[in-house]
Design a protein around this motif. Sequence first.
Motif, PDB file in Angstrom:
ATOM      1  N   LEU A 196     -71.012 -20.409 -63.977  1.00 16.35           N
ATOM      2  CA  LEU A 196     -72.091 -19.190 -64.550  1.00 16.35           C
ATOM      3  C   LEU A 196     -71.087 -18.417 -63.626  1.00 16.35           C
ATOM      4  N   GLN A 197     -70.627 -18.658 -62.483  1.00 15.77           N
ATOM      5  CA  GLN A 197     -69.853 -17.615 -61.517  1.00 15.77           C
ATOM      6  C   GLN A 197     -68.815 -17.808 -62.386  1.00 15.77           C
ATOM      7  N   GLN A 198     -68.001 -18.228 -62.986  1.00 15.38           N
ATOM      8  CA  GLN A 198     -66.897 -17.741 -63.462  1.00 15.38           C
ATOM      9  C   GLN A 198     -67.689 -16.676 -65.132  1.00 15.38           C
ATOM     10  N   VAL A 199     -68.468 -17.103 -65.808  1.00 15.21           N
ATOM     11  CA  VAL A 199     -68.923 -16.380 -66.495  1.00 15.21           C
ATOM     12  C   VAL A 199     -69.038 -14.927 -66.525  1.00 15.21           C
ATOM     13  N   THR A 200     -70.557 -14.435 -65.470  1.00 14.39           N
ATOM     14  CA  THR A 200     -70.399 -13.388 -65.161  1.00 14.39           C
ATOM     15  C   THR A 200     -69.113 -12.791 -64.719  1.00 14.39           C
ATOM     16  N   THR A 201     -67.901 -13.098 -64.530  1.00 11.81           N
ATOM     17  CA  THR A 201     -67.376 -12.144 -63.918  1.00 11.81           C
ATOM     18  C   THR A 201     -66.691 -12.304 -65.133  1.00 11.81           C
ATOM     19  N   TYR A 202     -66.711 -13.218 -65.724  1.00 12.47           N
ATOM     20  CA  TYR A 202     -66.146 -12.113 -67.191  1.00 12.47           C
ATOM     21  C   TYR A 202     -66.381 -11.659 -67.597  1.00 12.47           C
ATOM     22  N   ILE A 203     -67.802 -11.230 -67.765  1.00 10.36           N
ATOM     23  CA  ILE A 203     -68.529 -10.630 -68.491  1.00 10.36           C
ATOM     24  C   ILE A 203     -67.758  -8.877 -67.970  1.00 10.36           C
ATOM     25  N   ALA A 204     -68.309  -9.016 -66.155  1.00 11.63           N
ATOM     26  CA  ALA A 204     -67.620  -7.742 -65.641  1.00 11.63           C
ATOM     27  C   ALA A 204     -66.841  -7.455 -65.868  1.00 11.63           C
ATOM     28  N   LEU A 205     -65.669  -8.125 -65.645  1.00 11.97           N
ATOM     29  CA  LEU A 205     -63.883  -7.608 -65.583  1.00 11.97           C
ATOM     30  C   LEU A 205     -63.712  -7.517 -66.863  1.00 11.97           C
ATOM     31  N   GLU A 220     -84.476 -23.368 -60.280  1.00  8.55           N
ATOM     32  CA  GLU A 220     -85.372 -21.784 -61.109  1.00  8.55           C
ATOM     33  C   GLU A 220     -84.181 -20.529 -61.788  1.00  8.55           C
ATOM     34  N   ASP A 221     -83.520 -20.515 -59.787  1.00  6.13           N
ATOM     35  CA  ASP A 221     -82.794 -19.848 -59.978  1.00  6.13           C
ATOM     36  C   ASP A 221     -82.021 -19.878 -60.941  1.00  6.13           C
ATOM     37  N   ILE A 222     -80.699 -20.408 -60.978  1.00  6.24           N
ATOM     38  CA  ILE A 222     -79.829 -20.702 -62.322  1.00  6.24           C
ATOM     39  C   ILE A 222     -80.598 -20.498 -63.387  1.00  6.24           C
ATOM     40  N   SER A 223     -81.682 -20.818 -63.656  1.00  2.00           N
ATOM     41  CA  SER A 223     -82.445 -19.971 -65.294  1.00  2.00           C
ATOM     42  C   SER A 223     -82.130 -18.883 -65.230  1.00  2.00           C
ATOM     43  N   ARG A 224     -82.736 -18.307 -64.455  1.00  3.38           N
ATOM     44  CA  ARG A 224     -83.015 -16.586 -63.990  1.00  3.38           C
ATOM     45  C   ARG A 224     -81.417 -16.148 -64.378  1.00  3.38           C
ATOM     46  N   ARG A 225     -80.559 -16.620 -63.779  1.00  3.19           N
ATOM     47  CA  ARG A 225     -79.255 -15.847 -63.878  1.00  3.19           C
ATOM     48  C   ARG A 225     -78.750 -16.528 -65.384  1.00  3.19           C
ATOM     49  N   VAL A 226     -79.062 -17.320 -66.172  1.00  5.99           N
ATOM     50  CA  VAL A 226     -78.109 -17.906 -67.696  1.00  5.99           C
ATOM     51  C   VAL A 226     -79.160 -16.770 -68.540  1.00  5.99           C
ATOM     52  N   THR A 227     -80.616 -16.717 -67.986  1.00  2.00           N
ATOM     53  CA  THR A 227     -81.572 -15.901 -68.850  1.00  2.00           C
ATOM     54  C   THR A 227     -80.582 -14.197 -68.809  1.00  2.00           C
ATOM     55  N   ARG A 228     -80.245 -13.692 -67.461  1.00  2.00           N
ATOM     56  CA  ARG A 228     -79.385 -12.228 -67.384  1.00  2.00           C
ATOM     57  C   ARG A 228     -78.584 -12.227 -67.696  1.00  2.00           C
ATOM     58  N   ALA A 229     -77.591 -14.009 -67.966  1.00  2.00           N
ATOM     59  CA  ALA A 229     -75.958 -13.440 -68.112  1.00  2.00           C
ATOM     60  C   ALA A 229     -76.123 -13.392 -69.964  1.00  2.00           C
ATOM     61  N   SER A 230     -77.200 -14.034 -70.324  1.00  2.00           N
ATOM     62  CA  SER A 230     -77.321 -13.983 -71.833  1.00  2.00           C
ATOM     63  C   SER A 230     -77.936 -12.592 -72.648  1.00  2.00           C
ATOM     64  N   ASP A 231     -78.929 -12.617 -71.643  1.00  2.00           N
ATOM     65  CA  ASP A 231     -79.167 -11.107 -71.915  1.00  2.00           C
ATOM     66  C   ASP A 231     -77.678  -9.964 -72.158  1.00  2.00           C
ATOM     67  N   LEU A 232     -77.331  -9.947 -71.444  1.00  2.00           N
ATOM     68  CA  LEU A 232     -75.653  -8.806 -71.140  1.00  2.00           C
ATOM     69  C   LEU A 232     -74.419  -8.744 -72.174  1.00  2.00           C
ATOM     70  N   LEU A 233     -74.913 -10.298 -72.249  1.00  2.00           N
ATOM     71  CA  LEU A 233     -73.195 -10.905 -73.250  1.00  2.00           C
ATOM     72  C   LEU A 233     -73.958 -10.474 -75.010  1.00  2.00           C
ATOM     73  N   ARG A 234     -75.201 -10.552 -75.136  1.00  2.00           N
ATOM     74  CA  ARG A 234     -76.307 -10.220 -76.216  1.00  2.00           C
ATOM     75  C   ARG A 234     -76.270  -8.462 -76.826  1.00  2.00           C
ATOM     76  N   THR A 235     -76.296  -7.906 -75.494  1.00  2.00           N
ATOM     77  CA  THR A 235     -76.544  -6.682 -75.514  1.00  2.00           C
ATOM     78  C   THR A 235     -75.218  -6.134 -75.789  1.00  2.00           C
ATOM     79  N   ARG A 236     -73.863  -6.567 -75.165  1.00  2.00           N
ATOM     80  CA  ARG A 236     -72.817  -6.256 -75.607  1.00  2.00           C
ATOM     81  C   ARG A 236     -72.292  -6.280 -76.949  1.00  2.00           C
ATOM     82  N   VAL A 237     -72.605  -7.638 -77.577  1.00  2.00           N
ATOM     83  CA  VAL A 237     -73.051  -8.260 -79.106  1.00  2.00           C
ATOM     84  C   VAL A 237     -73.202  -6.849 -80.296  1.00  2.00           C
TER      85      VAL A 237
END
Length: 453
Positions: A253-262, A344-361
């Motif tokens: 998940l950390q790699q995915v968020t890095t890809y999203i940010a960079l 629960e923490d990873i579940s929340r972070r996955v949700t935020r990453a999904s929201d970011l990707l959906r926003t980009r899409v």
Amino acid sequence: MESCALLTKLISNELSENDVLPSSLLSKIATHPLREKLYNELHNRPFPSISSPAQLTHIAIQHQGKLKQEEHEFISLLCNKFQVNSPAKSMPCFYQDFGLFSLRWERHLEYSTYTFIHQAPLTDQPFIKNAIDYVPSNWLEKMPGQVIAAVHLIIEPESIDKEITHKVEQFFDNMSLIASAPVNSQAKVWSSFKLHNDGFGRFLIYQQDLSAAQLGRLTQQLLQLDTYRLMATLGLPLARVINSELNQLDLQLQQVTTYIALGTDKSDRELLTQVSKIAAKVEDYRSQSTYRFSATNAYYDVALQRMEELKEEEIPGYITLQEFLMRRITPAVKTCQTASNHLEDISRRVTRASDLLRTRVDMVLQEQNQILLKSMNHRAHVQMRLQQTVEGLSVAAISYYGMQLFETMLTSLPTLGIEYNHELVSGFAVPIVIGIVFVVTRLVHRRLMKELK
């Protein structure tokens, strides 16, 4: 004096009337269907009354909310063997004296307990012959479920002041002992909290001047404490497995968020697929662990309550039961809580990453839609120009053919005796024919557009 006597009489009359009033009122008022069941719930599992000396064997069987019919048949088989009444299927607790031993059975949410009690002096050293030895072995072999806790408990009456504690160690195979003086030092309890060669744990109680009710309450607290501390740590292996898996998912998940940010060369489709896989694994772990971790917290709270109820005092040279269990159980429970919080923490972070990707899409889709709309507008404009051009050509073509028909009509006029100037009439007819064709074409076009609207 007379006024006081009169007041007393009035109060007594009022009290006598009130004593009769509630029963008459309740007979006329609707009663909640669960009222009687709620009253009886307080007395479903009373403390047993145990006199000293006694030997007990306690077995906790995990059934995970199942095997209700099997358990009833199992207990009924023993009752039929000794020709005593079987329990009702709906009973959560059953107590019966079978002569050489008594059975106390309790069914809980995910486990049941069988406590065999033999009240008689020891015929040998402690733990050589136990209460379960008086129970038919061929019946025990059919016990449904899986054993989660099994312990022998010995109760001996002896003066605490004269008790030589170093002798106790030989009854526990010289293992390290945990001991305390519960019930305000009216008893002494020893245990190793380890399994011995027969697969059972061991408790040894020396009591002084405890009533049968007090002794039964102390015994039940110790047996429940042993069961609850095992049930509380039942989620520890699962927590360890999940924690190791979550560490891997955390890195992904950390790699995915890095890809999203960079904004790397990976497409949003690939990133969204990867996030979806992580989310699926997280939900799978949550479905496996939510109940177990919640039960761990509940059993831990009850175990803490049982420790407080013991009212222990220290025995010199020994660690108390509460101190020992708190040092062992608390880290296990904290591990389960950490795994649950991490999940629960990873579940929340996955949700935020999904929201970011959906926003980009969504932004990319909006840009594509804008380009598509511009292209469609341009095509519509070109099509309209082409249509106007075609309409102009159509007017010219229809006018030409109209003039041809008009010329044909003019050639027939001399046969009727009509004299005219052919060139002049033809010249004046051209703009008239063109005008008529143009007006008719526009009327037809407007009518068609009106019908389309």
